[in-house]
Scaffold this motif. Structure first.
Motif, PDB file in Angstrom:
ATOM      1  N   ARG A 232       0.827  -1.209   0.000  1.00 31.38           N
ATOM      2  CA  ARG A 232       0.000   0.000   0.000  1.00 31.38           C
ATOM      3  C   ARG A 232       0.863   1.263   0.000  1.00 31.38           C
ATOM      4  N   ILE A 233       1.895   1.290   0.829  1.00 34.32           N
ATOM      5  CA  ILE A 233       2.678   2.511   1.018  1.00 34.32           C
ATOM      6  C   ILE A 233       3.748   2.694  -0.061  1.00 34.32           C
ATOM      7  N   GLU A 234       4.439   1.609  -0.433  1.00 30.94           N
ATOM      8  CA  GLU A 234       5.615   1.766  -1.290  1.00 30.94           C
ATOM      9  C   GLU A 234       5.423   1.276  -2.724  1.00 30.94           C
ATOM     10  N   TRP A 235       4.432   0.456  -2.976  1.00 28.80           N
ATOM     11  CA  TRP A 235       4.313  -0.141  -4.300  1.00 28.80           C
ATOM     12  C   TRP A 235       3.123   0.393  -5.106  1.00 28.80           C
ATOM     13  N   GLY A 236       2.511   1.433  -4.635  1.00 27.08           N
ATOM     14  CA  GLY A 236       1.466   2.079  -5.420  1.00 27.08           C
ATOM     15  C   GLY A 236       0.070   1.505  -5.272  1.00 27.08           C
ATOM     16  N   PHE A 237      -0.175   0.678  -4.279  1.00 26.48           N
ATOM     17  CA  PHE A 237      -1.518   0.126  -4.037  1.00 26.48           C
ATOM     18  C   PHE A 237      -2.210   0.956  -2.950  1.00 26.48           C
ATOM     19  N   GLU A 238      -2.377   2.257  -3.201  1.00 24.83           N
ATOM     20  CA  GLU A 238      -2.870   3.193  -2.184  1.00 24.83           C
ATOM     21  C   GLU A 238      -4.208   2.794  -1.576  1.00 24.83           C
ATOM     22  N   HIS A 239      -5.055   2.128  -2.329  1.00 27.63           N
ATOM     23  CA  HIS A 239      -6.395   1.788  -1.827  1.00 27.63           C
ATOM     24  C   HIS A 239      -6.482   0.366  -1.285  1.00 27.63           C
ATOM     25  N   LEU A 240      -5.376  -0.301  -1.191  1.00 33.55           N
ATOM     26  CA  LEU A 240      -5.360  -1.676  -0.695  1.00 33.55           C
ATOM     27  C   LEU A 240      -5.657  -1.698   0.802  1.00 33.55           C
ATOM     28  N   LYS A 241      -6.594  -2.552   1.184  1.00 37.21           N
ATOM     29  CA  LYS A 241      -6.925  -2.704   2.606  1.00 37.21           C
ATOM     30  C   LYS A 241      -6.168  -3.894   3.171  1.00 37.21           C
ATOM     31  N   ASN A 242      -5.700  -3.743   4.379  1.00 30.00           N
ATOM     32  CA  ASN A 242      -4.958  -4.792   5.057  1.00 30.00           C
ATOM     33  C   ASN A 242      -5.949  -5.691   5.806  1.00 30.00           C
ATOM     34  N   PRO A 243      -6.197  -6.914   5.324  1.00 26.21           N
ATOM     35  CA  PRO A 243      -7.196  -7.775   5.953  1.00 26.21           C
ATOM     36  C   PRO A 243      -6.777  -8.275   7.332  1.00 26.21           C
TER      37      PRO A 243
END
Length: 195
Positions: free
Chosen positions: A74-85
């Protein structure tokens, strides 16, 4: 995976993290794209682990690796909207540790019944020094200062170097092991000691 190549090698105990990542890769949901992995997948996994007798802390440590992977994505690889399950998952409760000293009889049984070449000496070494498993595995013969009668422990868990005095029994054990004067004192992985 990208995480295994780019992130894990920079961690102090990366070999154990690699072991945990490979365990995650064996799960059916690991074939899904990250954004499709849900808390319910992890809840099912957690329940299976509990049913199979895994301790709460083991489960929590596996989840910590996965959680960090999601945060890095999410923070470093460009997945800004990724939720951490992992964040919404109820983690198993760790039971407070009891102080327990292994008996001399149990130590003898371990030493006598192991099939490992190194474990008997490693057990004695650990008992003599009180060192952590990770510290013991990293020791090389260069850490042994025979003249000063000390073991120089570098890169410890808390980041501080320290010296451990060698008393007679420990010195004798090391002299017996000193047949191979190069490399690690105990040429095995940290994970191999815990299995």
């Amino acid at each position: 995976t990208k995480y295994e190549i780019e992130i894990s090698p920079h961690k102090k105990r990366y070999q154990i993290e690699i072991y945990r990542l490979r365990a995650w890769k064996k799960q059916e949901f690991s074939k899904l794209p990250l954004h499709k992995i849900r808390t319910q997948h992890l809840a099912l996994w957690r329940n299976q682990m509990v049913d199979n007798g895994f301790k709460a802390n083991t489960i929590r440590l596996h989840l910590a690796v996965l959680s960090h992977l999601f945060n890095i994505a999410r923070i470093e690889w460009g997945f800004e909207h990724l939720k951490n399950p992992v964040l919404n998952l109820t983690k198993p409760k760790c039971i407070p540790k009891r102080v327990h000293r292994i008996s001399d009889k149990d130590i003898s049984l371990l030493i006598t019944n192991t099939e490992s070449t190194f474990l008997p000496s490693l057990i004695k070494f650990a008992l003599y020094t009180g060192m952590r498993r990770s510290e013991i595995i990293k020791l090389t013969w260069g850490n042994i200062n025979w003249d000063k009668n000390i073991i120089e422990v570098n890169d410890t868990k808390n980041g501080e170097d320290r010296n451990i005095p060698m008393f007679e029994s420990l010195r004798i054990l090391l002299q017996v092991l000193h047949l191979n004067k190069n490399g690690q004192i105990f040429p095995i992985t940290e994970h191999a000691v815990s299995v």
